[in-house]
Design an enzyme around this catalytic site. Structure first.
Site, short mmCIF file in Angstrom:
data_model
loop_
_atom_site.label_atom_id
_atom_site.label_comp_id
_atom_site.label_asym_id
_atom_site.label_seq_id
_atom_site.Cartn_x
_atom_site.Cartn_y
_atom_site.Cartn_z
N GLU A 19 13.84 -41.69 15.00
CA GLU A 19 14.47 -42.22 13.82
C GLU A 19 15.89 -43.00 14.26
O GLU A 19 16.39 -42.43 15.20
CB GLU A 19 14.67 -41.29 12.77
CG GLU A 19 13.49 -40.51 12.19
CD GLU A 19 14.09 -39.57 11.14
OE1 GLU A 19 15.02 -39.93 10.42
OE2 GLU A 19 13.04 -38.81 10.76
N ARG A 42 6.81 -33.88 15.17
CA ARG A 42 5.70 -33.55 14.33
C ARG A 42 5.23 -34.84 13.55
O ARG A 42 6.00 -35.95 13.40
CB ARG A 42 6.24 -32.47 13.29
CG ARG A 42 7.41 -32.89 12.37
CD ARG A 42 7.85 -31.76 11.72
NE ARG A 42 9.18 -32.10 11.04
CZ ARG A 42 9.37 -32.99 9.99
NH1 ARG A 42 8.30 -33.80 9.51
NH2 ARG A 42 10.55 -33.36 9.47
N GLU A 68 17.29 -39.12 15.75
CA GLU A 68 16.63 -38.04 16.16
C GLU A 68 15.20 -38.14 16.51
O GLU A 68 14.71 -39.32 16.32
CB GLU A 68 16.83 -36.77 15.07
CG GLU A 68 15.86 -37.21 13.69
CD GLU A 68 15.84 -36.11 12.89
OE1 GLU A 68 15.94 -34.91 13.06
OE2 GLU A 68 15.87 -36.37 11.58
#
Length: 135
Positions: free
Chosen positions: A85, A103, A99
């Protein structure tokens, strides 16, 4: 950070977007960016609308963002599906790392519709030790 002080100074980033790069990386050091999403429409820090492919960044800047995400995955030996991100500043066309989510995110179907890659299946294949070039 102000040394010796609990004060942090941060640059104001107005007219910015929350852009994400979808990653897939294997245990053999290979990684690929699978397009991404614009997650800028949020309410109370919860994403409301996911748009893809993202168009806020120019193609050249988006290419840099994807390359940076792949380089990060390779540098840390990442092996999984994941999302990098970024905060993208439209006025100066710069992006800032926020970050790496290790997942699949609930919005992964947006990327699946763009790329036609079944991300949960690819994630399982990576976990089984299958190299990316065979997926």
């Amino acid at each position: 950070e102000v040394p010796g002080s609990p004060i942090f100074i941060m640059k104001l980033s107005s007219k910015s977007r929350h852009l994400e790069v979808q990653l897939l990386a294997d245990e053999y050091g290979d990684a690929v960016a699978l397009n991404g999403r614009d997650c800028s429409v949020q309410r109370r820090h919860q994403k409301i609308i996911e748009e893809g492919p993202p168009v806020a960044a120019s193609p050249d800047v988006w290419d840099e963002m994807e390359k940076a995400a792949v380089a990060l995955a390779k540098a840390v030996g990442y092996a999984n599906a994941g999302t990098v991100e970024y905060l993208y500043s439209e006025p100066d066309q710069k992006f800032y790392f926020l970050e790496l989510n290790p997942r699949l995110q609930v919005e992964h179907p947006v990327t699946e519709m763009i790329t036609r890659v079944n991300l949960p299946a690819a994630q399982l294949q990576v976990a089984m030790g299958i190299p990316l070039h065979h997926i």
